[in-house]
Design an enzyme around this catalytic site. Structure first.
Site, PDB file in Angstrom:
ATOM      1  N   ASN B 106      42.170 -28.745 -13.356  1.00 57.89           N
ATOM      2  CA  ASN B 106      43.090 -27.813 -14.021  1.00 57.89           C
ATOM      3  C   ASN B 106      44.102 -28.513 -14.939  1.00 57.89           C
ATOM      4  O   ASN B 106      44.526 -27.923 -15.935  1.00 57.89           O
ATOM      5  CB  ASN B 106      43.773 -26.869 -13.023  1.00 57.89           C
ATOM      6  CG  ASN B 106      44.306 -27.600 -11.815  1.00 57.89           C
ATOM      7  OD1 ASN B 106      44.571 -28.798 -11.892  1.00 57.89           O
ATOM      8  ND2 ASN B 106      44.470 -26.903 -10.701  1.00 57.89           N
ATOM      9  N   THR B 131      35.803 -30.900  -9.893  1.00 58.30           N
ATOM     10  CA  THR B 131      36.818 -31.287  -8.916  1.00 58.30           C
ATOM     11  C   THR B 131      36.228 -31.172  -7.523  1.00 58.30           C
ATOM     12  O   THR B 131      35.492 -30.234  -7.232  1.00 58.30           O
ATOM     13  CB  THR B 131      38.101 -30.436  -8.976  1.00 58.30           C
ATOM     14  OG1 THR B 131      38.881 -30.719  -7.802  1.00 58.30           O
ATOM     15  CG2 THR B 131      37.813 -28.949  -8.967  1.00 58.30           C
ATOM     16  N   ILE B 132      36.542 -32.139  -6.673  1.00 58.76           N
ATOM     17  CA  ILE B 132      36.108 -32.033  -5.283  1.00 58.76           C
ATOM     18  C   ILE B 132      36.987 -31.043  -4.520  1.00 58.76           C
ATOM     19  O   ILE B 132      36.623 -30.610  -3.436  1.00 58.76           O
ATOM     20  CB  ILE B 132      36.157 -33.398  -4.558  1.00 58.76           C
ATOM     21  CG1 ILE B 132      37.582 -33.962  -4.497  1.00 58.76           C
ATOM     22  CG2 ILE B 132      35.214 -34.379  -5.215  1.00 58.76           C
ATOM     23  CD1 ILE B 132      37.754 -35.043  -3.454  1.00 58.76           C
ATOM     24  N   ASP B 133      38.139 -30.672  -5.107  1.00 61.18           N
ATOM     25  CA  ASP B 133      39.064 -29.781  -4.406  1.00 61.18           C
ATOM     26  C   ASP B 133      38.630 -28.318  -4.462  1.00 61.18           C
ATOM     27  O   ASP B 133      39.123 -27.495  -3.701  1.00 61.18           O
ATOM     28  CB  ASP B 133      40.475 -29.909  -5.001  1.00 61.18           C
ATOM     29  CG  ASP B 133      41.071 -31.279  -4.758  1.00 61.18           C
ATOM     30  OD1 ASP B 133      40.775 -31.878  -3.710  1.00 61.18           O
ATOM     31  OD2 ASP B 133      41.826 -31.765  -5.628  1.00 61.18           O
ATOM     32  N   ARG B 177      45.613 -31.598  -1.610  1.00 60.28           N
ATOM     33  CA  ARG B 177      47.071 -31.430  -1.552  1.00 60.28           C
ATOM     34  C   ARG B 177      47.459 -29.961  -1.436  1.00 60.28           C
ATOM     35  O   ARG B 177      48.428 -29.626  -0.780  1.00 60.28           O
ATOM     36  CB  ARG B 177      47.717 -32.017  -2.823  1.00 60.28           C
ATOM     37  CG  ARG B 177      47.641 -33.515  -2.906  1.00 60.28           C
ATOM     38  CD  ARG B 177      48.938 -34.190  -2.438  1.00 60.28           C
ATOM     39  NE  ARG B 177      48.659 -35.573  -2.063  1.00 60.28           N
ATOM     40  CZ  ARG B 177      49.342 -36.265  -1.168  1.00 60.28           C
ATOM     41  NH1 ARG B 177      50.362 -35.740  -0.528  1.00 60.28           N
ATOM     42  NH2 ARG B 177      49.026 -37.506  -0.892  1.00 60.28           N
ATOM     43  N   GLU B 232      45.213 -33.445   4.018  1.00 60.22           N
ATOM     44  CA  GLU B 232      46.349 -34.344   3.806  1.00 60.22           C
ATOM     45  C   GLU B 232      47.562 -33.555   3.306  1.00 60.22           C
ATOM     46  O   GLU B 232      48.689 -34.007   3.420  1.00 60.22           O
ATOM     47  CB  GLU B 232      45.986 -35.441   2.796  1.00 60.22           C
ATOM     48  CG  GLU B 232      45.642 -34.909   1.419  1.00 60.22           C
ATOM     49  CD  GLU B 232      45.352 -35.989   0.385  1.00 60.22           C
ATOM     50  OE1 GLU B 232      45.345 -37.178   0.728  1.00 60.22           O
ATOM     51  OE2 GLU B 232      45.130 -35.605  -0.777  1.00 60.22           O
ATOM     52  N   ARG B 293      34.650 -38.458  -2.278  1.00 60.95           N
ATOM     53  CA  ARG B 293      34.651 -37.911  -3.632  1.00 60.95           C
ATOM     54  C   ARG B 293      33.614 -38.480  -4.578  1.00 60.95           C
ATOM     55  O   ARG B 293      33.386 -37.895  -5.637  1.00 60.95           O
ATOM     56  CB  ARG B 293      36.051 -37.968  -4.228  1.00 60.95           C
ATOM     57  CG  ARG B 293      36.537 -39.302  -4.667  1.00 60.95           C
ATOM     58  CD  ARG B 293      37.976 -39.123  -5.140  1.00 60.95           C
ATOM     59  NE  ARG B 293      38.463 -40.252  -5.883  1.00 60.95           N
ATOM     60  CZ  ARG B 293      39.661 -40.303  -6.446  1.00 60.95           C
ATOM     61  NH1 ARG B 293      40.479 -39.282  -6.334  1.00 60.95           N
ATOM     62  NH2 ARG B 293      40.054 -41.350  -7.117  1.00 60.95           N
TER      63      ARG B 293
END
Lengths: 385, 385
Positions: B106, B131-133, B177, B232, B293
């Site tokens: 993003n 993105t791995i998120d 995060r 995390e 990742r």
């Protein structure tokens, strides 16, 4: 009805159940009149006669069991004292056991050595080797090591590419209290000295913080990145494990008298040292922890076959004698052999001096050893940066 | 000579180079007169006109590049300010760029949105997602996520077997995060509620230490083991990331007024809390860190294909318009679409409430989402213990 009893001890590996399957199949072929019993949680289950009958396990169950990492029978770290030994020997008698095959590392071999020396029956005691640490003496290498080492090599190759893309310093802390094989294994995939891991710190060599900082500075200055493989068991110059020193909150001074590391966890403190000495660098410390030792995605085919063969050989030998199965390499092929239990029991194999070219680098001889064991590195594209 | 410029931004993934390859091949097919240029280290390289010519990359190089994880062109986390934007736009003009394709998350979409709004040329700005998120809005899921999520699922399945073999408590801390997708993904492989991860703590739900301890005690009491997946980025009840609270050395009190966690690193403090509340249990905390990742051993085939398709679609769209490529799921198939840049730029997608059944468990709906994306769990043998 006579039986053969099998159990698993110590930390698990990716292929320890292959050894179990090899022993089951070979025991069945050798003597169809034997019941094949598995003790749950090693000698702990044996003491309680908590066993499972494995005699009729189907071919498809055996295949699935073999391909499932980590000890299918459960494990234990119990070390039997004389009274426990008597209980175990009585349990083996009650089960009419002709042999007890115990799959594990040097502590497991030690337990069998104890039992065999106290036994007054005809029961044979055979140790089948496994450990990701590769630290069993008399073995060229040990079942379980290749898969774990391949995971570690995959990890450091991946991280190397990560840090080519964005410069910085990475420290990966790898299991290994006394032997550095697993930490040094990813050097198998180095094609040039630009490839990770750039620095390797093993328990066999003294770890001095000022040298570590200087080593990192040199590599980071040259490449813009520095990938470090560090054993969790690294020791200071007096031979004390650094993790213990840190846990005790003791004060560490380097050769120059500078205080470097105090208190807390190894990774955290290494991270602090990097922040202090490389304040502008992207720095990351990861503890690989349990991940390499039974990772579902990285089970090596050679490791699998050798683990199975070690189990089958253990069952064959158990027909006639006690001992420890070791993997012997004759310069061409690897094959199992039997040696006396006390030759392996309780001893730790270390990386030989010839595997190091300095306190932080692996020699060509060391790399050649790991290269012989690990699968070849995937054919990677060299990044544009 | 007109060109199309491609770059990569942010953290790497296992398949980000597939997107690069898809864009190169499609750009070539769409307009053979275009030079295809790669900017090194994202906009940082573009500002310095540090580009590599990708026009003539051979088929075998493309295949190797695509199968190599982590950003082959290098990456950056730089966010251009207005002056930097002007420099970038001037560089694109100097390169006669008809389009700038930027592969990233993003923040990368935000950079393109800024550039497109300041540009006075005909250059198109197209964002290709990675993105791995999995935290890009307007996407069903994002290239890079499936491979990383599969690694995490492999890790927790393996650890579950490890802790069946020897009882205890395990906490694996997973990147993320603000979004818990990666942490919650291994629930895809749960067949019964005995399968790990037994507890999931994501940034979307408050993390209260006393609840954590009670949750662990309940699972550990029932199963003799407890496997915890923790982001995390877990936050306290006021929305502050716990890692920040700990780093600041602040005092944490649970609902009962007990001090629970003070100072230091999240994993270390969670480990201390476990030692305090479960003094007799084998307890281990690992930080998976960077491993998921871009892991060389776990590159998912669907992820690879979708990443390639997203890059190819970006290059096609770049012939005529600016925008952000998103992966759309119609209930049957996944396909790329283009949406306005400002629909994606700078926004974070979170796990919806419906994906949770409590603050520490994932709902059937959540599990079904992850199950649709991840490959099926390997056919594992249920241990005898």
């Amino acid at each position: 009805m006579p039986s053969i009893v099998i159990a698993q001890g110590g930390g698990p590996t990716a292929v320890i159940n292959q050894t179990l399957c090899g022993a089951i199949v070979a025991a069945r072929q050798n003597d169809a009149s034997l019941r094949i019993l598995g003790a749950r949680h090693g000698v702990r289950g044996l003491m309680a006669k908590d066993v499972v009958d494995l005699t009729q396990l189907s071919a498809s169950d055996l295949a699935r069991l073999g391909n499932t990492p980590n000890s299918g029978l459960g494990s234990t770290r119990d070390k039997p004292d004389p009274s426990a030994c008597a209980t175990i020997l009585a349990a083996l008698d009650a089960l009419d056991a002709r042999a007890f095959i115990y799959i594990g590392g040097n502590d497991t071999a030690g337990t069998l050595d104890l039992l065999s020396k106290r036994s007054t029956s005809a029961c044979r005691f055979v140790h089948a080797p496994k450990t990701i640490d590769n630290d069993l003496v008399a073995n060229d290498h040990v079942p379980g090591f290749i898969s774990a080492a391949t995971f570690v090599a995959q990890a450091f190759s991946s991280v190397d590419l990560d840090f080519r893309a964005m410069p910085g310093i990475y420290v990966g802390i790898v299991m290994g209290r006394h032997a550095g094989f697993l930490t040094a294994a990813p050097t198998a995939w180095q094609r040039t000295e630009d490839d990770a891991p750039h620095l390797v710190y093993a328990p066999e060599r003294p770890f001095v913080v000022s040298s570590f900082v200087a080593d990192v500075a040199a590599v980071y200055g040259r490449l813009g990145r520095c990938i470090v493989a560090m054993s969790e068991g690294v020791q200071d110059e007096t031979g004390r494990p650094l993790a213990e020193v840190l846990a005790a909150g003791a004060l560490e001074r380097d050769a120059h008298g500078n205080v470097q590391l105090t208190g807390g966890d190894l990774g955290l403190e290494i991270g602090k040292a990097l922040k202090t000495h490389f304040p502008k660098a992207r720095a990351r410390v990861d503890t690989l922890g349990y991940l390499p030792r039974g990772f579902l995605g990285t089970i090596d085919a050679t490791d699998r076959a050798e683990a199975y063969a070690a189990g089958a050989f253990a069952a064959e030998q158990a027909l006639t004698r006690s001992g420890s199965v070791v993997l012997h390499y004759d310069g061409d092929r690897t094959a199992p052999r039997l040696v006396p239990l006390d030759q392996v029991a309780g001893q730790t194999r270390h990386m030989p001096d010839s595997f190091f070219s300095s306190d932080s680098t692996v020699s060509d001889e060391g790399r050649a050893y790991f290269r012989r064991l690990l699968p070849p590195r995937p054919d990677l594209f060299t990044p544009f940066v």
